[in-house]
Design a protein around this motif. Structure first.
Motif, PDB file in Angstrom:
ATOM      1  N   SER A  22       0.831  -1.210   0.000  1.00 13.91           N
ATOM      2  CA  SER A  22       0.000   0.000   0.000  1.00 13.91           C
ATOM      3  C   SER A  22       0.866   1.260   0.000  1.00 13.91           C
ATOM      4  O   SER A  22       0.529   2.255  -0.638  1.00 13.91           O
ATOM      5  CB  SER A  22      -0.971   0.007   1.181  1.00 13.91           C
ATOM      6  N   LYS A  28      -5.931   1.392  -6.010  1.00 12.66           N
ATOM      7  CA  LYS A  28      -6.985   0.738  -5.221  1.00 12.66           C
ATOM      8  C   LYS A  28      -7.379  -0.587  -5.855  1.00 12.66           C
ATOM      9  O   LYS A  28      -7.620  -1.570  -5.153  1.00 12.66           O
ATOM     10  CB  LYS A  28      -8.207   1.650  -5.102  1.00 12.66           C
ATOM     11  N   GLU A  29      -7.418  -0.616  -7.165  1.00 12.85           N
ATOM     12  CA  GLU A  29      -7.780  -1.843  -7.878  1.00 12.85           C
ATOM     13  C   GLU A  29      -6.762  -2.953  -7.610  1.00 12.85           C
ATOM     14  O   GLU A  29      -7.129  -4.109  -7.407  1.00 12.85           O
ATOM     15  CB  GLU A  29      -7.867  -1.557  -9.380  1.00 12.85           C
ATOM     16  N   GLU A  75      -6.722  -8.493  -2.312  1.00 16.68           N
ATOM     17  CA  GLU A  75      -7.558  -8.869  -1.171  1.00 16.68           C
ATOM     18  C   GLU A  75      -8.590  -9.914  -1.571  1.00 16.68           C
ATOM     19  O   GLU A  75      -8.852 -10.860  -0.814  1.00 16.68           O
ATOM     20  CB  GLU A  75      -8.237  -7.632  -0.585  1.00 16.68           C
ATOM     21  N   GLN A  76      -9.175  -9.801  -2.756  1.00 16.44           N
ATOM     22  CA  GLN A  76     -10.140 -10.791  -3.237  1.00 16.44           C
ATOM     23  C   GLN A  76      -9.475 -12.148  -3.435  1.00 16.44           C
ATOM     24  O   GLN A  76     -10.025 -13.183  -3.062  1.00 16.44           O
ATOM     25  CB  GLN A  76     -10.798 -10.324  -4.533  1.00 16.44           C
ATOM     26  N   GLU A  77      -8.294 -12.138  -4.041  1.00 17.86           N
ATOM     27  CA  GLU A  77      -7.576 -13.388  -4.265  1.00 17.86           C
ATOM     28  C   GLU A  77      -7.190 -14.042  -2.936  1.00 17.86           C
ATOM     29  O   GLU A  77      -7.293 -15.259  -2.781  1.00 17.86           O
ATOM     30  CB  GLU A  77      -6.337 -13.156  -5.121  1.00 17.86           C
ATOM     31  N   SER A 118      -7.151   5.266  -8.552  1.00 13.06           N
ATOM     32  CA  SER A 118      -8.098   4.170  -8.771  1.00 13.06           C
ATOM     33  C   SER A 118      -7.387   2.886  -9.189  1.00 13.06           C
ATOM     34  O   SER A 118      -7.775   1.786  -8.798  1.00 13.06           O
ATOM     35  CB  SER A 118      -9.163   4.562  -9.789  1.00 13.06           C
ATOM     36  N   THR A 119      -6.315   3.002  -9.948  1.00 16.01           N
ATOM     37  CA  THR A 119      -5.533   1.829 -10.339  1.00 16.01           C
ATOM     38  C   THR A 119      -4.869   1.208  -9.117  1.00 16.01           C
ATOM     39  O   THR A 119      -4.851  -0.015  -8.961  1.00 16.01           O
ATOM     40  CB  THR A 119      -4.471   2.206 -11.390  1.00 16.01           C
ATOM     41  N   LEU A 131      -4.883  -3.333  -4.931  1.00 19.63           N
ATOM     42  CA  LEU A 131      -5.094  -3.812  -3.566  1.00 19.63           C
ATOM     43  C   LEU A 131      -6.383  -4.623  -3.443  1.00 19.63           C
ATOM     44  O   LEU A 131      -6.402  -5.678  -2.795  1.00 19.63           O
ATOM     45  CB  LEU A 131      -5.114  -2.644  -2.578  1.00 19.63           C
ATOM     46  N   GLU A 132      -7.451  -4.151  -4.061  1.00 20.07           N
ATOM     47  CA  GLU A 132      -8.728  -4.875  -3.992  1.00 20.07           C
ATOM     48  C   GLU A 132      -8.629  -6.243  -4.643  1.00 20.07           C
ATOM     49  O   GLU A 132      -9.143  -7.231  -4.113  1.00 20.07           O
ATOM     50  CB  GLU A 132      -9.846  -4.050  -4.636  1.00 20.07           C
ATOM     51  N   ASN A 133      -7.967  -6.317  -5.800  1.00 20.73           N
ATOM     52  CA  ASN A 133      -7.796  -7.610  -6.469  1.00 20.73           C
ATOM     53  C   ASN A 133      -7.003  -8.575  -5.597  1.00 20.73           C
ATOM     54  O   ASN A 133      -7.356  -9.756  -5.489  1.00 20.73           O
ATOM     55  CB  ASN A 133      -7.110  -7.434  -7.822  1.00 20.73           C
TER      56      ASN A 133
END
Length: 96
Positions: A55, A73-74, A80-82, A70-71, A76-78
Motif C-alpha cells: 500500500s 486501489k484496484e 484482497e479478493q484473491e 483508482s488503479t 489492492l482490492e484484487n
C-alpha cells in the motif's frame, strides 16, 4: 520528458506493483501449502506487513503520478479478493 518515456515509466511502475502483489499472493500460498494456519500470528504478521508495504509503494507511485489512485486501489482490492478466495479454499480443504 516525452510522453512516450512517461508512458513507459507508468507501465513499468504498474508492472512492478502487480509483480509485488503476485509475490504476496505466492508467499501466502506457500504458507498455506505448508499447512500454516491462517489464524497463526506469523501468517497474520507476514500478511499485514506485506500488504502495508504494498500500500505504501502504491501511495508513492500515485504521488509521483506514475499510476492513478483508482488503479492503485484496484491492485489492492484484487489482491484482497484473491487472498479471500485462497483463505476460503483453505478453510474448505481443512474441514473436509
Amino acid at each position: 520528458m516525452s510522453s512516450n518515456v512517461a508512458l513507459e515509466e507508468n507501465q513499468q511502475a504498474l508492472a512492478l506493483l502487480k509483480a509485488d502483489a503476485d509475490q504476496i499472493l505466492q508467499l501466502i500460498k506457500v504458507q498455506m501449502d505448508n499447512l500454516t494456519m491462517p489464524q497463526c500470528p506469523l501468517y497474520e504478521e507476514v500478511l499485514d506487513t506485506q500488504m502495508y508495504g504494498l500500500s505504501r509503494e502504491i501511495h508513492f507511485a500515485v504521488r509521483l503520478k506514475l499510476i492513478n489512485e483508482s488503479t492503485g486501489k484496484e491492485i489492492l482490492e484484487n489482491l484482497e479478493q484473491e487472498l479471500g478466495a485462497l483463505h476460503e479454499a483453505y478453510q474448505k480443504h481443512k474441514s473436509s
